[in-house]
Structures are given as C-alpha cells and as structure tokens.
Design an enzyme around this catalytic site. Structure first.
Site, mmCIF file in Angstrom:
data_model
loop_
_atom_site.group_PDB
_atom_site.id
_atom_site.type_symbol
_atom_site.label_atom_id
_atom_site.label_comp_id
_atom_site.label_asym_id
_atom_site.label_seq_id
_atom_site.Cartn_x
_atom_site.Cartn_y
_atom_site.Cartn_z
ATOM 1 N N GLU A 158 -3.317 10.514 8.379
ATOM 2 C CA GLU A 158 -1.690 9.535 9.182
ATOM 3 C C GLU A 158 -1.737 10.889 10.119
ATOM 4 O OE1 GLU A 158 0.140 8.065 6.750
ATOM 5 O OE2 GLU A 158 -0.694 7.290 5.483
ATOM 6 N N GLY A 187 -2.931 9.057 -3.611
ATOM 7 C CA GLY A 187 -4.636 9.393 -3.718
ATOM 8 C C GLY A 187 -4.223 10.781 -5.275
ATOM 9 N N THR A 190 -6.343 2.702 -4.556
ATOM 10 C CA THR A 190 -5.691 4.057 -6.167
ATOM 11 C C THR A 190 -5.151 2.931 -6.975
ATOM 12 O OG1 THR A 190 -5.200 5.188 -4.344
ATOM 13 C CG2 THR A 190 -4.961 6.105 -6.449
ATOM 14 N N ASP A 250 0.769 -1.249 0.193
ATOM 15 C CA ASP A 250 -0.494 0.310 0.347
ATOM 16 C C ASP A 250 0.451 1.571 -0.110
ATOM 17 O OD1 ASP A 250 -2.348 1.513 -0.023
ATOM 18 O OD2 ASP A 250 -1.912 1.930 2.581
ATOM 19 N N SER A 251 0.657 2.315 0.046
ATOM 20 C CA SER A 251 0.728 3.742 0.309
ATOM 21 C C SER A 251 1.735 3.889 0.996
ATOM 22 C CB SER A 251 0.407 4.923 -0.359
ATOM 23 O OG SER A 251 -0.896 4.732 -0.169
ATOM 24 N N CYS A 302 -10.790 4.058 0.302
ATOM 25 C CA CYS A 302 -9.672 3.545 0.031
ATOM 26 C C CYS A 302 -9.289 3.189 1.681
ATOM 27 C CB CYS A 302 -9.451 5.690 0.831
ATOM 28 S SG CYS A 302 -7.780 5.854 1.515
ATOM 29 N N THR A 303 -8.203 2.413 1.653
ATOM 30 C CA THR A 303 -7.839 1.817 2.672
ATOM 31 C C THR A 303 -7.488 2.878 4.386
ATOM 32 O OG1 THR A 303 -5.781 3.038 1.996
ATOM 33 C CG2 THR A 303 -5.962 0.417 1.473
ATOM 34 N N HIS A 304 -7.980 3.709 4.013
ATOM 35 C CA HIS A 304 -7.751 4.428 5.855
ATOM 36 C C HIS A 304 -8.430 4.919 6.115
ATOM 37 C CE1 HIS A 304 -3.896 5.968 4.104
ATOM 38 N NE2 HIS A 304 -3.460 6.382 5.071
ATOM 39 N N CYS A 318 -4.024 -0.529 -2.352
ATOM 40 C CA CYS A 318 -4.327 0.039 -1.842
ATOM 41 C C CYS A 318 -5.934 0.270 -3.781
ATOM 42 C CB CYS A 318 -3.513 0.906 -2.009
ATOM 43 S SG CYS A 318 -3.210 2.652 -3.308
HETATM 44 N N1 DGL Z 1 -3.981 4.066 0.236
HETATM 45 C C1 DGL Z 1 -4.787 4.823 -0.527
HETATM 46 C C2 DGL Z 1 -5.811 4.543 -0.987
HETATM 47 O O1 DGL Z 1 -6.074 3.491 -0.914
HETATM 48 C C3 DGL Z 1 -4.932 6.035 -0.174
HETATM 49 C C4 DGL Z 1 -3.413 6.469 0.929
HETATM 50 C C5 DGL Z 1 -3.188 7.906 -0.443
HETATM 51 O O2 DGL Z 1 -3.609 8.881 -0.921
HETATM 52 O O3 DGL Z 1 -2.208 6.608 -0.668
HETATM 53 O O4 DGL Z 1 -6.119 4.656 -1.544
#
Ligand code: DGL
Length: 270
Positions: free
Chosen positions: A153, A44, A76, A11-12, A185-187, A74
């Site tokens: 974050e 993102g 994205t 993931d990012s 989105c993962t967050h 992720c």
């Molecule tokens: N992991 C990204 C997603 O699920 C979210 C965080 C990012 O923008 O990197 O889209």
C-alpha cells in the site's frame, strides 16, 4: 433490462484492482462499478464480525446502484462473508476463493500447496477446508503475511525491505516442499515477479484474479446476464483518496477518475 446493468466489485482498497483489471480484460462488453474501502483498510487483521458487517454494507450500497452481480475481489471477505452478502442482495454473488481453489486442484501434482494470505484469511480456514473437501489428502502450508499489505500500500513493490519480508514469509513454505503457491490476497499479484524470483520456476503460482474473471463470465452466462449493448464508462469509488488508488485505477483505465463515497453513510447500511 438487468443484463445491461453494471457489475459491482469491491475490495478493502487498491488490491482488488488486480482482479478488476482481469475482469475488464476478459469481459470487454461489461461495465464495472468498483468500490475500494481505502478508509477502513486493511481488513486482514479485523475480526470476523467486522469483516462481515463491512461486506453487508458495501453489498447493499452496490445493490442500490443498481448492479446485476456483486463480486468481492477481497480474499478476506470471500473467506468470511459470501453467505451474508447473499442475504442482502438477490443478485448473484461471487468471491475469489472458489476460482483459486479450482485452479490449484488442477495444477498441483504433489498435493503440497502453499497459501500466502492475510491473518484473517488463514485463520478462517476457508481455503484449507475447500481444498480438502475436493482432495482430502492435500497438505496446505500457510503463511499469514501481516507485513506485506502495508508495504505494498505504501508503494514498496521493489527494494530490500520488500525482499526481506517476502523471504521471511516464503522460506518456511519452500522448506515444506510445496509445488503450488496460492497468492491468497489481492495485493500479492502486484509483487508476483518478486515472489517468482524467490520461489523459482518449479513452483506454480495461482493468482485468483485471472480465474475469478473466468468464473464471472460463467456466472453471467448461467444467469443470462451477459451485456448485449455497449456499456458506458467504468466507475471508480473509494472511501478515501490515496496515491496508490489514484495510480492503480489508471492501470485499469488511463483517464479514470476517482469519486469519494461517504463511509459514515455506508455504515448505516447494515
Ligand atoms: N484485500 C485483502 C485480501 O485480499 C487484502 C488487504 C487487506 O488486508 O485488506 O485479503
């Protein structure tokens, strides 16, 4: 034997740990190698070309461990890069969109679906297209929640700043009378209780993480890749050590240690 190799997940940054947690829970016999690209996050707001380049680099890197499957946690990356990931590994590749879409189609009654996601994911149109392919009459109302990932974050998972930002993004979706909301989105699962408090009990929340874990189990079975002997410890890697990352890996494994990966070295692995 391939089936006793670990599974690579990336993931990012920290968000993918919500997906990893579900996968560890659903597949206790498997070992995972997790890479969070904390140095280059968030993804993102990046261009499609950059998002695809990063996915290829990280897939190659995980492939070299070696791993038996690669999961991008992720949204994205899943929206843009699955086909490109498949070009750089022979292992099966899984993203989070399809499992989330399957679940959404199963639970929506009215066909009015809300999607919260990063700007890049919304602009890719990938969720919208996949949903419409299966159900052409579906209405997808989107909200690109650009301010949400930086807040989460920074550890702001409660409080008035988060509340105000969530209301700003969710109120237009609620006005559009959705019955299902994709946490695209993962967050966002990290603040699911705050989202639930705003949208109320009548809206079904779809968290891609849970359904991706089920999809991974199926993928391993289909490819005869389910582990047959007990595996070693999970591996946690990041391109930068951040407090959020250190904290969240311990929510997956209490004594987890984070190792650094040199991002410059990865950058050559196009
Ligand atoms: N992991 C990204 C997603 O699920 C979210 C965080 C990012 O923008 O990197 O889209």
């Amino acid at each position: 034997m391939a089936h006793n190799l670990p599974i690579g997940v990336f993931d990012s940054g920290v968000g993918g740990l919500t997906v990893l947690r579900e996968m560890v829970h659903a597949l206790p016999g498997e070992r995972f190698v997790y890479f969070g690209d904390t140095q280059r996050a968030p993804y993102g707001g990046k261009t499609p070309e950059t998002i695809i380049t990063y996915a290829r680099e990280i897939t190659r890197y995980l492939n070299a461990w070696p791993v038996k499957a690669v999961v991008t946690a992720c949204n994205t990356e899943s929206a843009y890069a699955l086909e490109d990931m498949r070009k750089v590994t022979r292992s099966p590749v899984l993203g989070v969109l399809e499992p989330a879409v399957r679940r959404t189609l199963a639970v929506t009654r009215t066909g009015r679906v809300g999607l919260m996601a990063t700007k890049a994911t919304v602009e890719s149109g990938a969720y919208q297209a996949m949903l419409r392919r299966h159900r052409p009459d579906i209405a997808v109302v989107t909200s690109a929640c650009t301010k949400l990932v930086p807040l989460i974050e920074a550890g702001e998972t409660t409080g008035s700043a988060l509340e105000a930002v969530l209301r700003m993004y969710l109120e237009p979706l609620m006005s559009a009378d959705i019955d299902t909301l994709i946490l695209g989105c993962t967050h966002y699962p990290l603040v699911a209780d705050r989202i639930r408090a705003i949208v109320g009990p009548a809206v079904t929340l779809v968290d891609p993480a849970r359904h991706t874990a089920t999809a991974l189990r199926r993928l391993l079975e289909t490819h005869n890749l389910t582990a047959t002997v007990p595996q070693g410890d999970h591996v946690f890697l990041a391109s930068k050590k951040t407090p959020a990352m250190q904290r969240l890996i311990r929510s997956v494994k209490a004594d987890a240690k984070l190792e650094l990966v040199d991002i410059e070295a990865l950058h050559w692995q196009k």
